[in-house]
Design a protein around this motif. Structure first.
Motif, PDB file in Angstrom:
ATOM      1  N   PRO A 275       0.803  -1.221   0.000  1.00 20.29           N
ATOM      2  CA  PRO A 275       0.000   0.000   0.000  1.00 20.29           C
ATOM      3  C   PRO A 275       0.841   1.279   0.000  1.00 20.29           C
ATOM      4  O   PRO A 275       1.766   1.416   0.798  1.00 20.29           O
ATOM      5  N   ASN A 276       0.532   2.155  -0.950  1.00 20.69           N
ATOM      6  CA  ASN A 276       1.069   3.524  -0.996  1.00 20.69           C
ATOM      7  C   ASN A 276       2.556   3.631  -1.319  1.00 20.69           C
ATOM      8  O   ASN A 276       3.104   4.741  -1.301  1.00 20.69           O
ATOM      9  N   LYS A 341      -0.639  10.493   5.828  1.00 23.00           N
ATOM     10  CA  LYS A 341      -1.168  11.248   4.694  1.00 23.00           C
ATOM     11  C   LYS A 341      -1.358  12.712   5.056  1.00 23.00           C
ATOM     12  O   LYS A 341      -0.993  13.613   4.269  1.00 23.00           O
ATOM     13  N   TYR A 469      -3.037   8.404  -2.275  1.00 19.08           N
ATOM     14  CA  TYR A 469      -2.690   7.812  -0.979  1.00 19.08           C
ATOM     15  C   TYR A 469      -3.940   7.221  -0.338  1.00 19.08           C
ATOM     16  O   TYR A 469      -4.935   7.910  -0.149  1.00 19.08           O
ATOM     17  N   ARG A 470      -3.886   5.954  -0.011  1.00 16.32           N
ATOM     18  CA  ARG A 470      -5.004   5.265   0.610  1.00 16.32           C
ATOM     19  C   ARG A 470      -4.656   4.937   2.066  1.00 16.32           C
ATOM     20  O   ARG A 470      -3.578   4.424   2.353  1.00 16.32           O
TER      21      ARG A 470
END
Length: 504
Positions: A275-276, A341, A469-470
């Motif tokens: 992720p990301n 984030k 961005y999650r």
């Protein structure tokens, strides 16, 4: 052999280190990162003396920086692989020793080609210390709070090295010679290597037996050559023009080489699926790009146009780094309360505000009203971006690939230096040529246009962060961490007990 080892041959007995020893270890890791940044920034005040002593042309002087940045960025990936496969300790200490030894040679150089070669070799040594240093922090500071703080201090050491390099380089130039900018680095690199031998324990054994096949020399060679050719192309393009064959051909070849890694072991594709990771790697382009824009633009201006001495110029540049010290510790704690984030976005916002001031900082009278606040605000924002992006990329990936992950992030950091110098040089030279063609003095317009480009880049990165961005619902890599722990069980025992049992 201890009873524990007899009953479970695959058990790795991890020594429990005291807080004092861990503090010294972290200091050594951070000192190496300080050195890597210092060796680059210390040369900014020395560039005029070096040009005269070695008879360097304006275009050739860019290679003093590009030779180091090119090999630094290019060898980060192979260094990350070496650290992950063979262990981080020896990769780290060999890298520190190489930086010290080759810097010693740089100080004795009277030939520009020899200097470029030794600078390139120094970059290889520096590349070995960064992924391994980060990997050692991840390994020996497993507690999330301690680990985040360690990564933050590691990044803060680089920021401090950037600014103190300029200051110490200024003192060397004014009261000794440009050669001491290299010899000071030697006085750091060799002791770091020697202290690491007894101070840092051996790493945990790898699940798979180390081998040259796992290192994938073919793949890493292709990627290394690709990065070097790419940086050569953009550096040459900024110096001599973009339409020449010596610029276009390396650029095309570099893209081709990057696409034909047969086994993809040098940079496993799975890295990009955590992720990301892609957006965090892209954010790695910001910090050093922003700092090098300041040094590249203002240091020649302060010395040539404002007629400030090397020391005075360095002192006026101090806010571009010292304010990062104020937020280094705070930045590492933000992730405990706020998702990265939003902290990264906050840092980008400060960078954008600061950069907006710089195109208007066109006279020495505007130092306190425009330059100083821009330096202070921007360097705090930059430190927040750097620290939280660095922490976040390790939070989203398993520790078994900490070396390669650290290499990816730092490859973006170092590549941004070469790209930043190339882009800013192209913008400034193009605008200066237009002004000269009109019969005017070049003035500040070329520098201002460079900062407008930096501002646009920051805005694009901020938008990309918001869009891509999650915020994950659970920690990434949990399954992989569990699988890894099944193959080698780590048991912590006091260090003295481990040594008594003959476990290294």
């Amino acid at each position: 052999m201890s009873e524990l080892e007899k009953s479970a041959p695959n058990v790795y007995v991890r020594p429990v280190l005291g807080s004092t020893r861990k503090a010294f270890m972290l200091a050594i890791f951070c000192f190496a990162e300080f050195m890597d940044a210092f060796i680059a920034s210390a040369l900014f005040p020395a560039i005029n003396q070096m040009n005269s002593a070695l008879k360097l042309g304006t275009n050739e002087s860019t290679w003093i920086f590009a030779a180091y940045s090119a090999t630094f960025a290019a060898f980060l990936l192979i260094s990350g692989r070496i650290a992950d496969i063979y262990g981080s300790k020896w990769c780290f200490l060999v890298g520190a020793a190489l930086v010290g030894i080759f810097s010693l040679g740089c100080g004795f150089c009277d030939n520009k080609v020899a200097l470029f070669v030794l600078r390139a070799m120094s970059g290889i040594g520096a590349a070995m210390t960064v992924p391994s240093g980060l990997s050692l922090i991840v390994e020996w500071f497993p507690d999330p709070v301690e680990q985040n703080r360690g990564i933050a201090f590691f990044g803060g050491a680089g920021a401090i090295g950037n600014v103190l390099g300029v200051v110490i380089g200024g003192f060397c130039v004014q009261w000794a010679s440009w050669r001491w900018t290299f010899w000071v680095t030697t006085c750091m690199g060799v002791p770091i290597a020697l202290i690491t031998i007894p101070l840092v324990p051996a790493s945990a054994p790898r699940p798979n037996k180390p081998s040259l096949r796992r290192l994938d020399l073919g793949g890493v060679s292709l990627i290394t050559a690709s990065i070097i050719l790419f940086i050569f192309a953009v550096t040459s393009g900024s110096a001599t023009g973009w339409g020449q064959a010596k610029v276009i051909a390396p650029l095309i070849i570099s893209v081709f080489l990057a696409s034909i890694d047969p086994h993809m072991a040098a940079l496993p594709p799975r890295v990009w699926f955590y992720p990301n990771v892609p957006i965090l790697a892209a954010l790695g382009l910001i910090p050093f790009f922003w700092w090098v824009a300041l040094f590249y633009s203002f240091m020649p201006l302060f010395e040539a146009d404002y007629h400030w001495s090397a020391v005075s110029t360095s002192v006026h540049m101090l806010p571009a780094g010292t304010f990062s010290i104020l937020v280094a510790g705070i930045a590492s704690k933000l992730v405990e309360y706020v998702n990265p984030k939003w902290t990264i976005l906050g840092g980008l916002t400060l960078d954008i505000i600061a950069t907006f001031l710089l195109p208007f900082a066109n006279s020495r009278e505007r130092y306190w009203s425009y330059i100083f606040p821009a330096f202070a605000i921007g360097t705090m924002g930059n430190m927040i971006v750097y620290t939280n992006a660095n922490i976040a990329i390790f939070m989203n990936t398993p520790p078994e690939i900490a070396g390669i992950v650290g290499a990816v992030f730092n490859c973006a950091l170092q590549g941004a230096i070469a790209l930043g110098v190339a882009i800013l040089a192209s913008i400034a030279s193009s605008e200066n040529a237009k002004q000269i063609a009109k019969g005017r003095e070049p003035g500040y317009k070329g520098i201002a246009d460079g900062f407008w480009f930096v501002l646009a880049f920051l805005l694009v990165e901020a938008i990309a962060l918001l869009v891509f961005y999650r915020i994950p619902k659970a920690s990434a890599g949990d399954e992989e961490k569990a699988a890894s722990s099944a193959s080698t069980v780590a048991v912590e025992v006091p260090e003295k007990k481990a040594q008594a049992d003959g476990v290294s």
